[in-house]
Design an enzyme around this catalytic site. Structure first.
Site, PDB file in Angstrom:
ATOM      1  N   GLN A  82     -27.348  67.330  37.442  1.00  0.00           N
ATOM      2  CA  GLN A  82     -27.215  66.729  36.112  1.00  0.00           C
ATOM      3  C   GLN A  82     -26.823  65.249  36.184  1.00  0.00           C
ATOM      4  OE1 GLN A  82     -28.143  67.718  33.189  1.00  0.00           O
ATOM      5  NE2 GLN A  82     -28.892  69.644  34.021  1.00  0.00           N
ATOM      6  N   SER A  83     -27.206  64.576  37.241  1.00  0.00           N
ATOM      7  CA  SER A  83     -26.839  63.167  37.408  1.00  0.00           C
ATOM      8  C   SER A  83     -27.467  62.271  36.340  1.00  0.00           C
ATOM      9  CB  SER A  83     -27.298  62.710  38.795  1.00  0.00           C
ATOM     10  OG  SER A  83     -27.194  61.304  38.911  1.00  0.00           O
ATOM     11  N   ASN A  84     -26.622  61.571  35.595  1.00  0.00           N
ATOM     12  CA  ASN A  84     -27.112  60.562  34.649  1.00  0.00           C
ATOM     13  C   ASN A  84     -27.705  59.378  35.408  1.00  0.00           C
ATOM     14  OD1 ASN A  84     -26.111  61.874  32.178  1.00  0.00           O
ATOM     15  ND2 ASN A  84     -24.085  61.429  33.036  1.00  0.00           N
ATOM     16  N   ALA A  86     -29.303  59.524  38.292  1.00  0.00           N
ATOM     17  CA  ALA A  86     -30.649  59.865  38.769  1.00  0.00           C
ATOM     18  C   ALA A  86     -31.652  59.713  37.624  1.00  0.00           C
ATOM     19  CB  ALA A  86     -30.662  61.296  39.320  1.00  0.00           C
TER      20      ALA A  86
END
Ligand SMILES: *Cc1c(COP(=O)(O)O)cnc(C)c1O
Length: 331
Positions: A82-84, A86
């Site tokens: 859930q990396s913002n 990325a």
């Protein structure tokens, strides 16, 4: 301290976001916390424009600027599913006509939600590595870069969370905006993840005026922040001077705490502002705790730095369930 104090001039940044982001008052939240109506403000770095917005856009302007200057055609980065960061790296690549490869931990899950949906829309390629932990993920990313280069691509590795001294320059710029927008700023409160955001703000505003709320993304973030600041100012690192609260980590980075639940609903119901369960929810819970113990006081101007993260809320099962429960509780 100003930007002109900084060491070595890096490659020029690329334009990705919409600046300056607005500063707005939070009078109803301030009253609910026992502060004066003019004591609490919000810096809307959730409204940075590109790819759904968030703090990573400012850092990417610098790190991707360097990648483009080196002739890269592919941006490679790492992060949690859930990396913002990325997601916004994928958006930056799309904007600039580059390819994005996201090197992710674990195995491909059955359900895709939150940021992963947007990663797909933005055209990023996901590489599920099966590994966990920062070091193993960094190693996997280096392997992916080597493989891409062997195939004739020109990959550039964007660091975890977009954080490096170079990326932090984006938050030096945010600090300069704040000096103009809130001249009497006493304290800026910000979520502390991989460290670049706090480091840039500290470089611009000084360590006394920045309160970092540790989210548990790193084991020991203060020395990391101090090293970025030292690098930007070309001075010795002095981690002791930094203001960091470690009381909002709870059972760990991915786990929703009761303090965060309260912060999410209080902010939403007093101001119509949505926070996320990992970063900005913890930052607000830390601000509330700081008001309670007198570290943040009435009669002084505090700015909450909203760093984005909304897509992550939809990728967090417990946060989704908590929001849904609110609906039936109001019936
Ligand atoms: C990454 C992130 C942060 C933390 O920023 P760092 O520079 O990694 O410390 C805060 N808020 C959101 C929404 C983020 O995605």
């Amino acid at each position: 301290m100003t930007t002109t104090d900084t060491a070595l001039e890096p490659p020029a940044p690329v334009a990705l976001g919409t600046w300056p982001t607005p500063v707005e008052p939070l009078p109803r939240l301030a009253s609910a916390l026992g502060l004066g109506e003019n004591d609490l403000w919000i810096k809307r770095d959730d409204l940075t424009g590109l790819g759904g917005g968030g703090n990573k856009v400012r850092k990417l302007e610098w790190t991707v600027g360097a990648a483009v200057a080196e002739g890269a055609d592919t941006l490679v980065t790492t992060g949690a599913p859930q990396s913002n960061h990325a997601r916004l790296t994928a958006a930056a690549a799309a904007r600039l006509g580059l390819r994005a490869v996201l090197v992710l931990p674990g195995a491909e899950g059955a359900s895709r939600s939150g940021n992963l949906v947007l990663d797909g829309l933005l055209g990023a390629r996901a590489v599920w590595t099966g590994v966990s932990g920062r070091a193993a993920l960094d190693e996997a990313a280096a392997d992916v870069c080597a493989r891409l280069a062997a195939q004739g691509a020109r990959p550039a590795l964007i660091p975890f969370g977009g954080s490096s001294a170079l990326g932090s320059r984006g938050y030096v710029e945010c600090g300069e905006e704040l000096k103009e927008q809130v001249p009497d700023l006493d304290c800026a409160v910000v979520a502390l993840g991989s460290g670049g955001t706090m480091a840039g703000l500290v470089t611009s505003l000084g360590p006394e005026r920045v309160l970092g709320i540790d989210t548990g993304a790193l084991d020991d973030p203060a020395p990391v922040v101090a090293a970025f600041v030292a690098d930007l100012l070309d001075r010795e690192a002095r981690p002791a001077a930094l203001r960091v609260r470690g009381d909002q980590i709870g059972a760990g980075y991915p786990v929703l705490t009761e303090a965060v639940e309260s912060a999410l609903t209080l902010t939403a119901r007093t101001e119509g502002i949505i926070l996320d369960p990992i970063y900005t929810g913890r930052a607000m819970a830390g601000l509330i705790a700081a008001v309670r113990d007198g570290d943040i006081r009435a009669g002084r101007e505090t700015v909450f730095v909203h760093t984005g993260g909304l897509p992550g809320l939809f990728g967090h099962q417990d946060a989704v369930a908590y929001g849904e429960r609110g609906l039936t509780a109001q019936a």
